[in-house]
Design an enzyme around this catalytic site. Structure first.
Site, PDB file in Angstrom:
ATOM      1  N   ARG A  43       0.730  -1.252  -0.012  1.00 53.48           N
ATOM      2  CA  ARG A  43       0.092   0.015  -0.007  1.00 53.48           C
ATOM      3  C   ARG A  43       0.841   1.239   0.014  1.00 53.48           C
ATOM      4  O   ARG A  43       0.567   2.204  -0.606  1.00 53.48           O
ATOM      5  CB  ARG A  43      -0.930  -0.015   1.232  1.00 53.48           C
ATOM      6  CG  ARG A  43      -1.608   1.344   1.320  1.00 53.48           C
ATOM      7  CD  ARG A  43      -2.991   1.268   2.259  1.00 53.48           C
ATOM      8  NE  ARG A  43      -2.782   0.608   3.511  1.00 53.48           N
ATOM      9  CZ  ARG A  43      -2.370   0.648   4.341  1.00 53.48           C
ATOM     10  NH1 ARG A  43      -1.719   1.836   4.719  1.00 53.48           N
ATOM     11  NH2 ARG A  43      -2.507   0.148   5.511  1.00 53.48           N
ATOM     12  N   TYR A  94     -15.720  18.125 -15.566  1.00 49.57           N
ATOM     13  CA  TYR A  94     -16.148  16.521 -15.442  1.00 49.57           C
ATOM     14  C   TYR A  94     -17.266  16.593 -14.472  1.00 49.57           C
ATOM     15  O   TYR A  94     -16.931  16.853 -13.326  1.00 49.57           O
ATOM     16  CB  TYR A  94     -14.884  16.010 -15.065  1.00 49.57           C
ATOM     17  CG  TYR A  94     -15.341  14.476 -15.054  1.00 49.57           C
ATOM     18  CD1 TYR A  94     -15.693  13.566 -16.128  1.00 49.57           C
ATOM     19  CD2 TYR A  94     -15.203  13.698 -13.983  1.00 49.57           C
ATOM     20  CE1 TYR A  94     -15.972  12.304 -16.108  1.00 49.57           C
ATOM     21  CE2 TYR A  94     -15.432  12.485 -13.748  1.00 49.57           C
ATOM     22  CZ  TYR A  94     -15.960  11.658 -14.717  1.00 49.57           C
ATOM     23  OH  TYR A  94     -16.051  10.269 -14.955  1.00 49.57           O
ATOM     24  N   ASP A 136      -6.564  19.555 -14.555  1.00 49.75           N
ATOM     25  CA  ASP A 136      -7.008  18.096 -14.889  1.00 49.75           C
ATOM     26  C   ASP A 136      -6.588  18.270 -16.531  1.00 49.75           C
ATOM     27  O   ASP A 136      -7.304  18.831 -17.259  1.00 49.75           O
ATOM     28  CB  ASP A 136      -8.581  18.148 -14.620  1.00 49.75           C
ATOM     29  CG  ASP A 136      -8.848  16.602 -15.183  1.00 49.75           C
ATOM     30  OD1 ASP A 136      -8.313  15.970 -15.864  1.00 49.75           O
ATOM     31  OD2 ASP A 136     -10.061  16.070 -14.680  1.00 49.75           O
ATOM     32  N   LYS A 165      -8.232   6.878 -19.291  1.00 48.57           N
ATOM     33  CA  LYS A 165      -8.548   7.335 -20.682  1.00 48.57           C
ATOM     34  C   LYS A 165      -7.287   7.227 -21.562  1.00 48.57           C
ATOM     35  O   LYS A 165      -6.728   6.029 -21.664  1.00 48.57           O
ATOM     36  CB  LYS A 165      -8.834   8.900 -20.786  1.00 48.57           C
ATOM     37  CG  LYS A 165     -10.016   9.133 -19.463  1.00 48.57           C
ATOM     38  CD  LYS A 165     -11.199   8.355 -19.612  1.00 48.57           C
ATOM     39  CE  LYS A 165     -12.128   8.523 -18.417  1.00 48.57           C
ATOM     40  NZ  LYS A 165     -12.364   9.887 -17.772  1.00 48.57           N
TER      41      LYS A 165
HETATM   42  C1  LIG Z   1     -13.048  10.273 -16.533  1.00 51.54           C
HETATM   43  C2  LIG Z   1     -12.314  11.696 -15.926  1.00 51.54           C
HETATM   44  C3  LIG Z   1     -12.170  11.859 -14.680  1.00 51.54           C
HETATM   45  C4  LIG Z   1     -12.433  10.703 -13.854  1.00 51.54           C
HETATM   46  O1  LIG Z   1     -11.501   9.494 -13.889  1.00 51.54           O
HETATM   47  P1  LIG Z   1     -11.805   8.060 -13.363  1.00 51.54           P
HETATM   48  O2  LIG Z   1     -10.685   7.458 -13.869  1.00 51.54           O
HETATM   49  O3  LIG Z   1     -13.354   7.664 -14.101  1.00 51.54           O
HETATM   50  O4  LIG Z   1     -12.152   8.122 -11.869  1.00 51.54           O
HETATM   51  C5  LIG Z   1     -11.708  13.154 -14.405  1.00 51.54           C
HETATM   52  N1  LIG Z   1     -11.586  14.033 -15.146  1.00 51.54           N
HETATM   53  C6  LIG Z   1     -11.823  13.871 -16.658  1.00 51.54           C
HETATM   54  C7  LIG Z   1     -11.816  14.978 -17.462  1.00 51.54           C
HETATM   55  C8  LIG Z   1     -12.109  12.572 -17.056  1.00 51.54           C
HETATM   56  O5  LIG Z   1     -12.532  12.853 -18.427  1.00 51.54           O
END
Ligand SMILES: *Cc1c(COP(=O)(O)O)cnc(C)c1O
Length: 370
Positions: A43, A95, A167, A192
């Protein structure tokens, strides 16, 4: 070193014992006391996670990376590193999971939040309060592909003594370097493009410099325990090896599709920062290497037409998420549900790596049907 080289070499060591060129997976939860690597318990640290973090740090030009079990867990850790009573400024086109995180989880914990238009610098300045600690940007944004001027917000944040987080999920470290433009940290949903094959969930925070904040986020990782598994870390690093080449294909396919859809009679708006008509095009041009693989369109005929196009494609799978090799389409307002601010005639498209001619043909038949 160039990004293609970093993506392949960073965090890669030939296994000394076996000579394996590709890294082994280390599922062990615990480590023999006194080992040379200083490992104690998985962890707190793990070789696969460590390699992943090293690679992201180099790709972003940061000081340290802190990996989590999802993008939301990564963002949760950043917000959690603030204190009750603090205030943060988030973009209005954010998001939707992050909007829910602030309203459903952190509001109860006493963290205040304002949602503002990040493309309007005066509004951003006007929303700074004595207890503001964090400004958050998402660029390009989800799902409207608004472009935030990272350097300008970084300057506002620096003058006010705040933390500025970006982000960067949609841009990836290949197309945009927020830390170079003055951000204090970048977050990616590695689910992603970083993973790139729609087969894992992950998130990562990359810090520009060592700070009290980076120590707290590292603590939240190790003590809070929302860590990625060794297998997911390994799989993610495997995906990142091809990220620079995948991004070229995503960008060139998306640009061709955006240009095609601009001319389509059933399409009333195309949101893609690579188009000169996009309001954020000039800023995108100055801060991005290319414009990415995501676009949104609004269709004539409103929500019913949007729903029928999304279900009428054959190559584009109607599904949420993005950044995989396969193309996806979704009727976004339906997915976000009540409280969504997304126009109900909007389709969000994640352009994959199939041949662009086949993708255009598929969109063409779905748009002209019904
Ligand atoms: C998908 C996404 C998230 C969240 O991520 P997860 O891996 O689904 O928890 C946050 N910000 C953006 C811009 C995203 O496309």
């Amino acid at each position: 070193m160039k990004v293609e080289t970093i993506a392949i070499q960073a965090g890669r060591n030939v296994d000394e014992e076996m000579g394996a060129v590709m890294p082994p997976i280390h599922p062990s939860s615990t480590y023999h006391r006194g080992n040379n690597a200083g490992l104690v318990y998985s962890r707190l640290d793990n070789p696969n996670r460590h390699s992943l973090e090293t690679c992201l740090t180099e790709l972003e030009g940061g000081n340290e990376s802190i990996a989590f079990a999802s993008g939301m867990a990564a963002i949760n850790a950043v917000f959690h590193a603030l204190s009750p009573g603090d205030h943060m400024i988030l973009p209005d086109d954010i998001y939707f999971g992050v909007r829910e995180l602030s309203s459903e989880v952190f509001a109860r914990w006493g963290l205040e939040c304002s949602l503002v238009d990040m493309t309007d610098l005066d509004t951003v300045r006007a929303n700074i309060r004595p207890n503001t600690r964090l400004i958050w940007a998402e660029t390009p944004s989800n799902p409207m592909l608004k472009i935030t001027d990272i350097a300008a917000i970084a300057e506002i944040s620096r003058r006010a003594g705040l933390i500025f987080g970006v982000d960067g999920t949609w841009a990836t470290p290949i197309l945009q370097h927020p830390l170079e433009l003055g951000a204090d940290l970048v977050v990616h949903s590695s689910t992603k493009y970083l993973g790139g094959h729609s087969d894992l969930i992950g998130g990562i925070v990359v810090m520009a410099a060592p700070s009290e904040l980076s120590q707290r986020i590292r603590q939240i990782q190790g003590i809070g325990g929302a860590v990625p598994s060794p297998f997911d870390s390994w799989l993610l690093l495997r995906g990142i090896r091809t990220l620079p080449y995948r991004m070229r294909g995503h960008c060139s396919n998306a640009r061709a599709i955006a240009e095609y859809l601009t001319e389509h009679p059933q399409v009333v708006a195309v949101h893609y920062p690579g188009l000169e008509s996009h309001p954020g095009h000039e800023i995108a041009k100055s801060q991005m290497m290319d414009y990415g693989g995501m676009l949104s369109i609004q269709v004539a005929g409103g929500a019913p037409k949007a729903a029928s196009v999304a279900s009428g494609t054959r190559l584009f799978t109607e599904a949420t998420s993005l950044g995989g090799v396969e193309s996806l389409i979704e009727h976004r307002a339906k997915v976000e549900g009540p409280g969504s601010l997304t126009p109900d005639d909007l389709l969000r498209i994640s352009v994959g790596l199939e041949h662009v001619d086949d993708l255009i043909e598929d969109l063409s038949q779905a748009l002209s049907a019904g």
